[in-house]
Design a protein around this motif. Structure first.
Motif, PDB file in Angstrom:
ATOM      1  N   THR A  41       0.838  -1.207   0.000  1.00  0.00           N
ATOM      2  CA  THR A  41       0.000   0.000   0.000  1.00  0.00           C
ATOM      3  C   THR A  41       0.872   1.256   0.000  1.00  0.00           C
ATOM      4  O   THR A  41       0.627   2.190  -0.769  1.00  0.00           O
ATOM      5  CB  THR A  41      -0.952  -0.003   1.215  1.00  0.00           C
ATOM      6  OG1 THR A  41      -1.787  -1.160   1.136  1.00  0.00           O
ATOM      7  CG2 THR A  41      -1.806   1.246   1.259  1.00  0.00           C
ATOM      8  N   VAL A  42       1.893   1.272   0.855  1.00  0.00           N
ATOM      9  CA  VAL A  42       2.828   2.409   0.883  1.00  0.00           C
ATOM     10  C   VAL A  42       3.547   2.516  -0.465  1.00  0.00           C
ATOM     11  O   VAL A  42       3.687   3.610  -1.017  1.00  0.00           O
ATOM     12  CB  VAL A  42       3.828   2.271   2.051  1.00  0.00           C
ATOM     13  CG1 VAL A  42       4.937   3.302   1.959  1.00  0.00           C
ATOM     14  CG2 VAL A  42       3.098   2.369   3.383  1.00  0.00           C
ATOM     15  N   LEU A  43       3.974   1.383  -0.997  1.00  0.00           N
ATOM     16  CA  LEU A  43       4.632   1.366  -2.303  1.00  0.00           C
ATOM     17  C   LEU A  43       3.702   1.914  -3.386  1.00  0.00           C
ATOM     18  O   LEU A  43       4.135   2.640  -4.283  1.00  0.00           O
ATOM     19  CB  LEU A  43       5.068  -0.057  -2.658  1.00  0.00           C
ATOM     20  CG  LEU A  43       5.830  -0.218  -3.961  1.00  0.00           C
ATOM     21  CD1 LEU A  43       7.207   0.427  -3.845  1.00  0.00           C
ATOM     22  CD2 LEU A  43       5.953  -1.685  -4.316  1.00  0.00           C
ATOM     23  N   SER A  44       2.429   1.609  -3.281  1.00  0.00           N
ATOM     24  CA  SER A  44       1.438   2.089  -4.241  1.00  0.00           C
ATOM     25  C   SER A  44       1.329   3.619  -4.218  1.00  0.00           C
ATOM     26  O   SER A  44       1.215   4.256  -5.266  1.00  0.00           O
ATOM     27  CB  SER A  44       0.084   1.441  -3.936  1.00  0.00           C
ATOM     28  OG  SER A  44      -0.853   1.724  -4.908  1.00  0.00           O
ATOM     29  N   VAL A  45       1.388   4.196  -3.028  1.00  0.00           N
ATOM     30  CA  VAL A  45       1.336   5.663  -2.914  1.00  0.00           C
ATOM     31  C   VAL A  45       2.585   6.282  -3.544  1.00  0.00           C
ATOM     32  O   VAL A  45       2.497   7.245  -4.310  1.00  0.00           O
ATOM     33  CB  VAL A  45       1.193   6.094  -1.435  1.00  0.00           C
ATOM     34  CG1 VAL A  45       1.356   7.596  -1.278  1.00  0.00           C
ATOM     35  CG2 VAL A  45      -0.150   5.634  -0.876  1.00  0.00           C
ATOM     36  N   ILE A  46       3.740   5.692  -3.244  1.00  0.00           N
ATOM     37  CA  ILE A  46       5.002   6.188  -3.825  1.00  0.00           C
ATOM     38  C   ILE A  46       4.978   6.020  -5.349  1.00  0.00           C
ATOM     39  O   ILE A  46       5.350   6.929  -6.089  1.00  0.00           O
ATOM     40  CB  ILE A  46       6.207   5.454  -3.208  1.00  0.00           C
ATOM     41  CG1 ILE A  46       6.327   5.803  -1.725  1.00  0.00           C
ATOM     42  CG2 ILE A  46       7.501   5.798  -3.948  1.00  0.00           C
ATOM     43  CD1 ILE A  46       7.284   4.918  -0.951  1.00  0.00           C
ATOM     44  N   ALA A  47       4.520   4.851  -5.793  1.00  0.00           N
ATOM     45  CA  ALA A  47       4.456   4.571  -7.232  1.00  0.00           C
ATOM     46  C   ALA A  47       3.551   5.567  -7.950  1.00  0.00           C
ATOM     47  O   ALA A  47       3.856   5.992  -9.072  1.00  0.00           O
ATOM     48  CB  ALA A  47       3.961   3.147  -7.462  1.00  0.00           C
ATOM     49  N   ASN A  48       2.480   5.959  -7.309  1.00  0.00           N
ATOM     50  CA  ASN A  48       1.573   6.938  -7.905  1.00  0.00           C
ATOM     51  C   ASN A  48       2.273   8.283  -8.070  1.00  0.00           C
ATOM     52  O   ASN A  48       2.161   8.922  -9.120  1.00  0.00           O
ATOM     53  CB  ASN A  48       0.320   7.083  -7.046  1.00  0.00           C
ATOM     54  CG  ASN A  48      -0.702   7.984  -7.688  1.00  0.00           C
ATOM     55  OD1 ASN A  48      -1.135   7.739  -8.804  1.00  0.00           O
ATOM     56  ND2 ASN A  48      -1.080   9.045  -6.988  1.00  0.00           N
ATOM     57  N   ARG A  49       3.003   8.692  -7.054  1.00  0.00           N
ATOM     58  CA  ARG A  49       3.716   9.984  -7.117  1.00  0.00           C
ATOM     59  C   ARG A  49       4.827   9.971  -8.162  1.00  0.00           C
ATOM     60  O   ARG A  49       5.063  10.962  -8.845  1.00  0.00           O
ATOM     61  CB  ARG A  49       4.296  10.326  -5.752  1.00  0.00           C
ATOM     62  CG  ARG A  49       3.254  10.765  -4.780  1.00  0.00           C
ATOM     63  CD  ARG A  49       3.868  11.405  -3.549  1.00  0.00           C
ATOM     64  NE  ARG A  49       2.797  11.737  -2.629  1.00  0.00           N
ATOM     65  CZ  ARG A  49       2.834  11.520  -1.331  1.00  0.00           C
ATOM     66  NH1 ARG A  49       3.905  10.990  -0.788  1.00  0.00           N
ATOM     67  NH2 ARG A  49       1.821  11.842  -0.573  1.00  0.00           N
ATOM     68  N   LYS A  50       5.526   8.846  -8.256  1.00  0.00           N
ATOM     69  CA  LYS A  50       6.663   8.749  -9.187  1.00  0.00           C
ATOM     70  C   LYS A  50       6.255   8.224 -10.555  1.00  0.00           C
ATOM     71  O   LYS A  50       7.103   8.057 -11.427  1.00  0.00           O
ATOM     72  CB  LYS A  50       7.741   7.857  -8.579  1.00  0.00           C
ATOM     73  CG  LYS A  50       8.248   8.372  -7.251  1.00  0.00           C
ATOM     74  CD  LYS A  50       9.715   8.138  -7.111  1.00  0.00           C
ATOM     75  CE  LYS A  50      10.177   8.665  -5.779  1.00  0.00           C
ATOM     76  NZ  LYS A  50      11.120   9.729  -5.922  1.00  0.00           N
ATOM     77  N   LYS A  51       4.962   7.932 -10.699  1.00  0.00           N
ATOM     78  CA  LYS A  51       4.421   7.424 -11.961  1.00  0.00           C
ATOM     79  C   LYS A  51       5.128   6.140 -12.410  1.00  0.00           C
ATOM     80  O   LYS A  51       5.450   5.968 -13.594  1.00  0.00           O
ATOM     81  CB  LYS A  51       4.467   8.490 -13.042  1.00  0.00           C
ATOM     82  CG  LYS A  51       3.791   9.781 -12.624  1.00  0.00           C
ATOM     83  CD  LYS A  51       2.938  10.340 -13.701  1.00  0.00           C
ATOM     84  CE  LYS A  51       2.321  11.658 -13.342  1.00  0.00           C
ATOM     85  NZ  LYS A  51       1.441  11.702 -12.239  1.00  0.00           N
ATOM     86  N   TRP A  52       5.369   5.238 -11.454  1.00  0.00           N
ATOM     87  CA  TRP A  52       5.995   3.957 -11.777  1.00  0.00           C
ATOM     88  C   TRP A  52       5.051   3.098 -12.596  1.00  0.00           C
ATOM     89  O   TRP A  52       5.467   2.354 -13.454  1.00  0.00           O
ATOM     90  CB  TRP A  52       6.398   3.214 -10.515  1.00  0.00           C
ATOM     91  CG  TRP A  52       7.584   3.807  -9.825  1.00  0.00           C
ATOM     92  CD1 TRP A  52       8.484   4.697 -10.343  1.00  0.00           C
ATOM     93  CD2 TRP A  52       8.010   3.542  -8.495  1.00  0.00           C
ATOM     94  NE1 TRP A  52       9.440   5.003  -9.409  1.00  0.00           N
ATOM     95  CE2 TRP A  52       9.165   4.302  -8.261  1.00  0.00           C
ATOM     96  CE3 TRP A  52       7.521   2.742  -7.466  1.00  0.00           C
ATOM     97  CZ2 TRP A  52       9.853   4.269  -7.053  1.00  0.00           C
ATOM     98  CZ3 TRP A  52       8.200   2.712  -6.277  1.00  0.00           C
ATOM     99  CH2 TRP A  52       9.356   3.474  -6.071  1.00  0.00           C
ATOM    100  N   TYR A  53       3.789   3.168 -12.260  1.00  0.00           N
ATOM    101  CA  TYR A  53       2.771   2.485 -13.042  1.00  0.00           C
ATOM    102  C   TYR A  53       1.476   3.266 -12.931  1.00  0.00           C
ATOM    103  O   TYR A  53       1.326   4.133 -12.090  1.00  0.00           O
ATOM    104  CB  TYR A  53       2.572   1.027 -12.613  1.00  0.00           C
ATOM    105  CG  TYR A  53       2.353   0.805 -11.133  1.00  0.00           C
ATOM    106  CD1 TYR A  53       1.120   1.042 -10.536  1.00  0.00           C
ATOM    107  CD2 TYR A  53       3.374   0.313 -10.326  1.00  0.00           C
ATOM    108  CE1 TYR A  53       0.918   0.822  -9.190  1.00  0.00           C
ATOM    109  CE2 TYR A  53       3.174   0.083  -8.982  1.00  0.00           C
ATOM    110  CZ  TYR A  53       1.953   0.329  -8.413  1.00  0.00           C
ATOM    111  OH  TYR A  53       1.750   0.108  -7.080  1.00  0.00           O
ATOM    112  N   ILE A  54       0.566   2.957 -13.828  1.00  0.00           N
ATOM    113  CA  ILE A  54      -0.706   3.678 -13.873  1.00  0.00           C
ATOM    114  C   ILE A  54      -1.827   2.664 -13.692  1.00  0.00           C
ATOM    115  O   ILE A  54      -1.895   1.664 -14.414  1.00  0.00           O
ATOM    116  CB  ILE A  54      -0.887   4.406 -15.222  1.00  0.00           C
ATOM    117  CG1 ILE A  54       0.229   5.428 -15.429  1.00  0.00           C
ATOM    118  CG2 ILE A  54      -2.246   5.076 -15.295  1.00  0.00           C
ATOM    119  CD1 ILE A  54       0.304   5.965 -16.842  1.00  0.00           C
ATOM    120  N   ASN A  55      -2.687   2.935 -12.729  1.00  0.00           N
ATOM    121  CA  ASN A  55      -3.890   2.137 -12.532  1.00  0.00           C
ATOM    122  C   ASN A  55      -4.995   2.843 -13.309  1.00  0.00           C
ATOM    123  O   ASN A  55      -5.491   3.875 -12.884  1.00  0.00           O
ATOM    124  CB  ASN A  55      -4.228   2.036 -11.044  1.00  0.00           C
ATOM    125  CG  ASN A  55      -5.461   1.222 -10.775  1.00  0.00           C
ATOM    126  OD1 ASN A  55      -5.961   0.529 -11.653  1.00  0.00           O
ATOM    127  ND2 ASN A  55      -5.964   1.303  -9.564  1.00  0.00           N
TER     128      ASN A  55
END
Length: 155
Positions: A41-55
């Protein structure tokens, strides 16, 4: 409700239909599954900010967390992985390496074609490495939890 939303809700709910078959393993491995899902979940928040992936099909559009995946297949698959392999680290590790590879490559490609999810600034290989690393961490976490529980019961 559109087809994509039905698919998201199904992805969240269908894995939970297998929970009765876990038996007592559900509660035994709940700490490890909860711990790794908190991390994801924390990784998901970081990923959203860094645009690692798009849901592309979030259950809750204004929330940067991939709840459909985290609370559905990931959580339940973690419990099943422990139920089926815990006690043999080698079996657990090999099963996770294979399962995480399938998740990072063929499944991610399928989600992309369906318009649900797309890796952007993170490669599938990097995601695979992260998930294998987390599998090792939570095995140690579960081992520690069980050791503490045994010590408490013995005293």
């Amino acid at each position: 409700m559109n087809k994509k939303m039905v698919a998201s809700v199904s992805m969240l709910l269908l894995p939970w239909l297998t929970v009765p078959f876990l038996g007592k393993s559900f509660f035994r491995f709940l700490p490890a599954a909860t711990f790794v899902n908190l991390f994801i979940t924390v990784l998901s928040v970081i990923a959203n900010r860094k645009k690692w992936y798009i849901n592309k099909n979030p259950l809750f559009p204004n929330v940067p967390i991939v709840f459909t995946y985290i609370l559905g297949p990931h959580f339940i698959a973690t419990l099943w992985m422990f139920k089926l392999t815990y006690g043999s680290f080698l079996k657990y590790l090999v099963a996770n390496i294979v399962f995480d590879w399938i998740n990072a490559f063929p499944f991610a490609g399928m989600w992309k074609r369906m318009g649900f999810f797309k890796f952007k600034n993170m490669s599938p290989s990097m995601y695979w490495c992260i998930t294998v690393f987390l599998a090792i961490v939570i095995y140690g976490y579960q081992y520690t939890v069980e050791k503490v529980v045994r010590n408490v019961k013995a005293s």
